[in-house]
Motif scaffolding. Sequence first.
Motif, PDB file in Angstrom:
ATOM      1  N   GLN A   1      30.411 -12.558  54.107  1.00  0.00           N
ATOM      2  CA  GLN A   1      31.122 -11.718  55.060  1.00  0.00           C
ATOM      3  C   GLN A   1      30.858 -12.220  56.468  1.00  0.00           C
ATOM      4  N   GLU A   2      31.746 -11.838  57.378  1.00  0.00           N
ATOM      5  CA  GLU A   2      31.615 -12.190  58.783  1.00  0.00           C
ATOM      6  C   GLU A   2      32.019 -10.992  59.621  1.00  0.00           C
ATOM      7  N   ASN A   3      31.514 -10.963  60.831  1.00  0.00           N
ATOM      8  CA  ASN A   3      31.861  -9.907  61.759  1.00  0.00           C
ATOM      9  C   ASN A   3      32.370 -10.568  63.035  1.00  0.00           C
ATOM     10  N   TYR A   4      33.639 -10.352  63.348  1.00  0.00           N
ATOM     11  CA  TYR A   4      34.249 -10.905  64.547  1.00  0.00           C
ATOM     12  C   TYR A   4      34.450  -9.783  65.554  1.00  0.00           C
ATOM     13  N   GLY A   5      33.542  -9.663  66.477  1.00  0.00           N
ATOM     14  CA  GLY A   5      33.678  -8.687  67.543  1.00  0.00           C
ATOM     15  C   GLY A   5      33.881  -7.264  67.061  1.00  0.00           C
ATOM     16  N   GLY A   6      33.256  -6.900  65.959  1.00  0.00           N
ATOM     17  CA  GLY A   6      33.396  -5.544  65.439  1.00  0.00           C
ATOM     18  C   GLY A   6      34.337  -5.429  64.261  1.00  0.00           C
ATOM     19  N   MET A   7      35.059  -6.499  63.939  1.00  0.00           N
ATOM     20  CA  MET A   7      35.932  -6.509  62.762  1.00  0.00           C
ATOM     21  C   MET A   7      35.192  -7.177  61.614  1.00  0.00           C
ATOM     22  N   LEU A   8      35.004  -6.435  60.544  1.00  0.00           N
ATOM     23  CA  LEU A   8      34.286  -6.927  59.377  1.00  0.00           C
ATOM     24  C   LEU A   8      35.256  -7.610  58.420  1.00  0.00           C
ATOM     25  N   PHE A   9      34.873  -8.773  57.921  1.00  0.00           N
ATOM     26  CA  PHE A   9      35.661  -9.515  56.932  1.00  0.00           C
ATOM     27  C   PHE A   9      34.769  -9.812  55.739  1.00  0.00           C
ATOM     28  N   HIS A  10      35.153  -9.308  54.567  1.00  0.00           N
ATOM     29  CA  HIS A  10      34.494  -9.661  53.314  1.00  0.00           C
ATOM     30  C   HIS A  10      35.407 -10.656  52.607  1.00  0.00           C
ATOM     31  N   TYR A  11      34.817 -11.708  52.072  1.00  0.00           N
ATOM     32  CA  TYR A  11      35.580 -12.704  51.327  1.00  0.00           C
ATOM     33  C   TYR A  11      35.333 -12.486  49.841  1.00  0.00           C
ATOM     34  N   TYR A  12      36.370 -12.708  49.030  1.00  0.00           N
ATOM     35  CA  TYR A  12      36.293 -12.421  47.608  1.00  0.00           C
ATOM     36  C   TYR A  12      36.768 -13.609  46.786  1.00  0.00           C
ATOM     37  N   GLU A  13      36.156 -13.757  45.630  1.00  0.00           N
ATOM     38  CA  GLU A  13      36.619 -14.733  44.650  1.00  0.00           C
ATOM     39  C   GLU A  13      37.607 -14.023  43.729  1.00  0.00           C
ATOM     40  N   THR A  14      38.448 -14.786  43.083  1.00  0.00           N
ATOM     41  CA  THR A  14      39.503 -14.248  42.228  1.00  0.00           C
ATOM     42  C   THR A  14      38.941 -13.334  41.142  1.00  0.00           C
ATOM     43  N   GLU A  15      37.847 -13.742  40.505  1.00  0.00           N
ATOM     44  CA  GLU A  15      37.262 -12.935  39.424  1.00  0.00           C
ATOM     45  C   GLU A  15      36.802 -11.568  39.926  1.00  0.00           C
ATOM     46  N   THR A  16      36.243 -11.528  41.123  1.00  0.00           N
ATOM     47  CA  THR A  16      35.779 -10.255  41.689  1.00  0.00           C
ATOM     48  C   THR A  16      36.962  -9.322  41.955  1.00  0.00           C
ATOM     49  N   VAL A  17      38.050  -9.869  42.481  1.00  0.00           N
ATOM     50  CA  VAL A  17      39.246  -9.068  42.738  1.00  0.00           C
ATOM     51  C   VAL A  17      39.785  -8.517  41.420  1.00  0.00           C
ATOM     52  N   LYS A  18      39.834  -9.359  40.388  1.00  0.00           N
ATOM     53  CA  LYS A  18      40.274  -8.897  39.061  1.00  0.00           C
ATOM     54  C   LYS A  18      39.420  -7.740  38.572  1.00  0.00           C
ATOM     55  N   GLU A  19      38.097  -7.891  38.690  1.00  0.00           N
ATOM     56  CA  GLU A  19      37.174  -6.853  38.222  1.00  0.00           C
ATOM     57  C   GLU A  19      37.375  -5.551  38.995  1.00  0.00           C
ATOM     58  N   LEU A  20      37.618  -5.637  40.293  1.00  0.00           N
ATOM     59  CA  LEU A  20      37.822  -4.441  41.105  1.00  0.00           C
ATOM     60  C   LEU A  20      38.991  -3.599  40.592  1.00  0.00           C
ATOM     61  N   PHE A  21      40.058  -4.253  40.184  1.00  0.00           N
ATOM     62  CA  PHE A  21      41.274  -3.535  39.804  1.00  0.00           C
ATOM     63  C   PHE A  21      41.384  -3.247  38.309  1.00  0.00           C
ATOM     64  N   SER A  22      40.708  -4.016  37.472  1.00  0.00           N
ATOM     65  CA  SER A  22      40.973  -3.961  36.029  1.00  0.00           C
ATOM     66  C   SER A  22      40.574  -2.656  35.349  1.00  0.00           C
ATOM     67  N   GLU A  23      39.727  -1.855  35.972  1.00  0.00           N
ATOM     68  CA  GLU A  23      39.342  -0.591  35.341  1.00  0.00           C
ATOM     69  C   GLU A  23      40.507   0.407  35.314  1.00  0.00           C
ATOM     70  N   LEU A  24      41.306   0.436  36.373  1.00  0.00           N
ATOM     71  CA  LEU A  24      42.389   1.420  36.491  1.00  0.00           C
ATOM     72  C   LEU A  24      43.790   0.811  36.429  1.00  0.00           C
ATOM     73  N   PHE A  25      43.870  -0.514  36.470  1.00  0.00           N
ATOM     74  CA  PHE A  25      45.158  -1.192  36.553  1.00  0.00           C
ATOM     75  C   PHE A  25      45.226  -2.342  35.559  1.00  0.00           C
ATOM     76  N   ASN A  26      46.449  -2.623  35.084  1.00  0.00           N
ATOM     77  CA  ASN A  26      46.713  -3.847  34.329  1.00  0.00           C
ATOM     78  C   ASN A  26      47.159  -4.906  35.326  1.00  0.00           C
ATOM     79  N   ILE A  27      46.533  -6.050  35.282  1.00  0.00           N
ATOM     80  CA  ILE A  27      46.870  -7.130  36.206  1.00  0.00           C
ATOM     81  C   ILE A  27      48.201  -7.743  35.774  1.00  0.00           C
ATOM     82  N   ILE A  28      49.170  -7.742  36.669  1.00  0.00           N
ATOM     83  CA  ILE A  28      50.474  -8.370  36.429  1.00  0.00           C
ATOM     84  C   ILE A  28      50.448  -9.817  36.891  1.00  0.00           C
ATOM     85  N   HIS A  29      49.832 -10.030  38.050  1.00  0.00           N
ATOM     86  CA  HIS A  29      49.814 -11.364  38.655  1.00  0.00           C
ATOM     87  C   HIS A  29      48.604 -11.461  39.585  1.00  0.00           C
ATOM     88  N   ILE A  30      47.883 -12.561  39.487  1.00  0.00           N
ATOM     89  CA  ILE A  30      46.827 -12.853  40.453  1.00  0.00           C
ATOM     90  C   ILE A  30      46.805 -14.350  40.644  1.00  0.00           C
TER      91      ILE A  30
END
Length: 189
Positions: A141-170
């Motif tokens: 993650q990085e903080n640019y003057g008060g703006m927080l940015f978290h970076y994610y890998e594809t697998e993490t994004v899939k895991e975040l959504f897969s509990e409640l959603f079916n992945i159509i496209h990633i």
Amino acid sequence: MSDTFFEREENVKQYIEMTADYDGRWFFEQFKKFIPRSHKALELGMGPGKDLDNIRQEYDVVGSDFSFVFAELYKRSHPEVKIKVIDAVKIKTKEYFDCIYTNKVLHHLTFDDIKASIKRQAEVLNDKGIVLHTFWKGTGQENYGGMLFHYYETETVKELFSELFNIIHIDTYQEFKEDDSIIIVAQKR
């Protein structure tokens, strides 16, 4: 992200200048590819409203931002568009939508807040509702003057959504450099 960063008009104006070259065409093409025209959509984190401007040409869309400043600036120049001040985590609304989308917004939230947002998105989506989101790809993650940015890998994004959603496209795509971004499209279970 600092809750107050985009509440200061000078920061909003600086952000608008910084993103002046962004036209949103690629995002709009992805949106049209995955979201049926009949879908009522909610944009979380509309910022200056460039994606909203494109999408509202062909869709019934409500724009929203946590920042009252962004929402008011857009409303002044587009009084015909439905705009709300909405926190992307709590999503306090009585309306239901067929689609919720963000373009490089959720990465400003903490990991726990993203999980809470995804859960709330599922709650305000109609049956078989669709989400479409983009993230910066990477680690840390990085903080640019008060703006927080978290970076994610594809697998993490899939895991975040897969509990409640079916992945159509990633997939990954290039915004500034090869594979620096992730797009996910998922349907509520």
